[in-house]
Design a protein around this motif. Structure first.
Motif, mmCIF file in Angstrom:
data_model
loop_
_atom_site.group_PDB
_atom_site.id
_atom_site.type_symbol
_atom_site.label_atom_id
_atom_site.label_comp_id
_atom_site.label_asym_id
_atom_site.label_seq_id
_atom_site.Cartn_x
_atom_site.Cartn_y
_atom_site.Cartn_z
ATOM 1 N N LYS A 107 1.412 15.212 20.451
ATOM 2 C CA LYS A 107 2.866 15.139 20.595
ATOM 3 C C LYS A 107 3.440 14.306 19.460
ATOM 4 O O LYS A 107 3.326 13.073 19.468
ATOM 5 N N ASN B 184 8.690 12.658 16.897
ATOM 6 C CA ASN B 184 10.060 13.154 17.050
ATOM 7 C C ASN B 184 10.142 14.516 17.746
ATOM 8 O O ASN B 184 11.135 15.229 17.619
ATOM 9 N N ALA B 185 9.092 14.876 18.474
ATOM 10 C CA ALA B 185 9.087 16.167 19.170
ATOM 11 C C ALA B 185 9.428 15.971 20.640
ATOM 12 O O ALA B 185 9.097 14.954 21.251
ATOM 13 N N LYS B 186 10.098 16.975 21.211
ATOM 14 C CA LYS B 186 10.406 16.937 22.632
ATOM 15 C C LYS B 186 9.228 17.428 23.482
ATOM 16 O O LYS B 186 9.020 16.954 24.582
ATOM 17 N N LEU B 187 8.526 18.406 22.916
ATOM 18 C CA LEU B 187 7.432 19.018 23.640
ATOM 19 C C LEU B 187 6.086 18.582 23.075
ATOM 20 O O LEU B 187 5.993 18.178 21.914
ATOM 21 N N LYS C 27 12.672 21.493 13.608
ATOM 22 C CA LYS C 27 12.444 21.297 15.040
ATOM 23 C C LYS C 27 11.844 22.551 15.695
ATOM 24 O O LYS C 27 12.333 23.085 16.679
ATOM 25 N N ASP D 42 11.366 23.770 19.544
ATOM 26 C CA ASP D 42 10.957 22.545 20.236
ATOM 27 C C ASP D 42 12.048 22.150 21.242
ATOM 28 O O ASP D 42 12.768 21.172 21.063
ATOM 29 N N GLU D 43 12.117 22.925 22.302
ATOM 30 C CA GLU D 43 13.135 22.661 23.316
ATOM 31 C C GLU D 43 12.743 23.236 24.665
ATOM 32 O O GLU D 43 11.834 24.046 24.763
#
Length: 392
Positions: free
Chosen positions: A332, A335-338, A372, A391-392
């Protein structure tokens, strides 16, 4: 370079190895003349010992020059290449020249495969640790057929086609058939000890007569039981990988840390999970279905390393049993959400809709921080070699 010769020698090396024999410099018969035998052979005496084996007959090196043999044994290399070592040259020559000649003579006398009932046949190479390059034929109870083999080989020595020295005729303590029968007996004994999860490989060394067992489940007391059951034999045990899990012990290895911000390049991804089975594929894992009692604890998208138990079925994907499954930390980026596992699960849903085979091998996963998005390099695929997931 003499390419034709090199191909012949290499082919002979690959075609494998048994050949064998020896002939009459001093066949062991009382009051016999050197190089000959009487009307009947009652006893084959030991002439000398080579590599711990009792030599019972020898070919006599009558030809002082061997141009035919020398020509076949010559290996020429270009100046820019390093000359092969003496041991390798001798190994190749014996395997390509003496071994076929001896094997042919033995088969002519004993019939195809007949040597297995009365002795053993093998070749030893210096490059594999032998004291000398040699073709060996061992007889447990040598009889008049020994002389028949000698009589077939000696003229080839006289003509300079083969050398006498690399061909050895010795007294063997066992026959190949006896060794295979012993192997079957040990296999039967192992069946009663076999673990549902474990596996073993077994063979009897035709040269030493020792039993070799590689395994991942035999406890020390079981090994001792086998040694006592076959007290007259030497059994060597080798552990193959980690021992199988003990009853009640988990075969699933969890990571020390759940997440990592460092990209991983090894392992493979869980592509599907069903009752008692999962599918994995990836950079270091060939596509394979594995039986695994704890499959329900796995999730699609996880990156794992699999240690298999026993043989794999040759199919695509291949099929086997997983002895252990190690879950790797979930990548992970800061700066990643997933996480990687979450994105892989999404990617599999997307790719599964457009792939005729229903699954895909993910070769590499890259996170593009500026855009992203996650970029997947896929193998195989139905056209596109990459897949992108937001990445959402």
């Amino acid at each position: 370079m003499n390419y034709k010769l090199s191909i012949i020698l290499c082919a002979a090396l690959l075609l494998g190895g048994c050949g064998t024999d020896a002939s009459p410099k001093n066949v062991a018969v009382e009051d016999s003349v050197e190089g000959s035998v009487g009307d009947s052979v009652e006893e084959w005496k030991t002439l000398k010992t080579v590599s711990g084996r009792e030599i019972i007959a020898e070919l006599k090196q009558t030809a002082q020059e061997t141009p035919k043999r020398d020509k076949s044994a010559t290996i020429e290399t270009p100046p820019e290449y390093e000359k092969p070592k003496k041991e390798l040259v001798e190994d190749l020559a014996v395997k390509a020249i003496e071994a076929p000649a001896a094997s042919q003579a033995v088969e002519e006398v004993y019939g195809e495969g007949g040597i297995r009932d009365v002795g053993v046949l093998f070749i030893e190479l210096q490059t594999r640790g032998a004291e000398q390059s040699g073709v060996w034929i061992g007889l447990k109870e040598p009889d008049e057929r020994v002389q028949q083999v000698l009589d077939l080989l000696q003229p080839k020595v006289d003509a300079g086609e083969i050398l006498a020295e690399p061909i050895y005729f010795f007294r063997s303590p066992h026959t190949e058939k006896e060794l295979y029968d012993l192997q079957d007996e040990v296999a039967e004994a192992l069946k009663g000890m076999e673990s549902e999860q474990g596996s073993y490989a077994l063979y009897v060394n035709i040269i030493t007569g020792e039993i070799e067992v590689s395994h991942d489940f035999l406890m020390p007391e079981q090994q001792e039981e086998l040694r006592q059951q076959f007290a007259d034999q030497t059994i060597n045990f080798t552990q193959n990988g980690r021992m199988v899990a003990a009853p009640g012990e988990s075969r699933l290895i969890s990571p020390d840390q759940i997440y990592t911000n460092t990209p991983l390049m090894d392992g493979g991804f869980i592509l599907s999970v069903s009752e008692g089975q999962f599918l994995v594929a990836g950079p270091d894992e060939t596509a394979a279905f594995y039986k695994f009692p704890e499959a329900d604890k796995l999730k699609v998208g996880l990156r794992v390393k699999v240690e298999a138990s026993g043989r794999m079925m040759e199919s695509y994907p291949s099929q086997g049993t997983a002895k252990f499954v190690e879950i790797l930390p979930d990548y992970k980026p800061v700066n990643a959400k997933l996480s990687e596992s979450q994105v892989v699960a999404k990617a599999l849903e997307i790719s599964g809709e457009r792939l005729s085979n229903g699954y895909v091998v993910i070769n590499e996963v890259i996170f593009d921080e500026n855009e992203k998005k996650w970029i997947f390099e896929l193998l195989p695929d139905d056209g596109e070699g990459t897949l992108e997931v937001a990445d959402e």
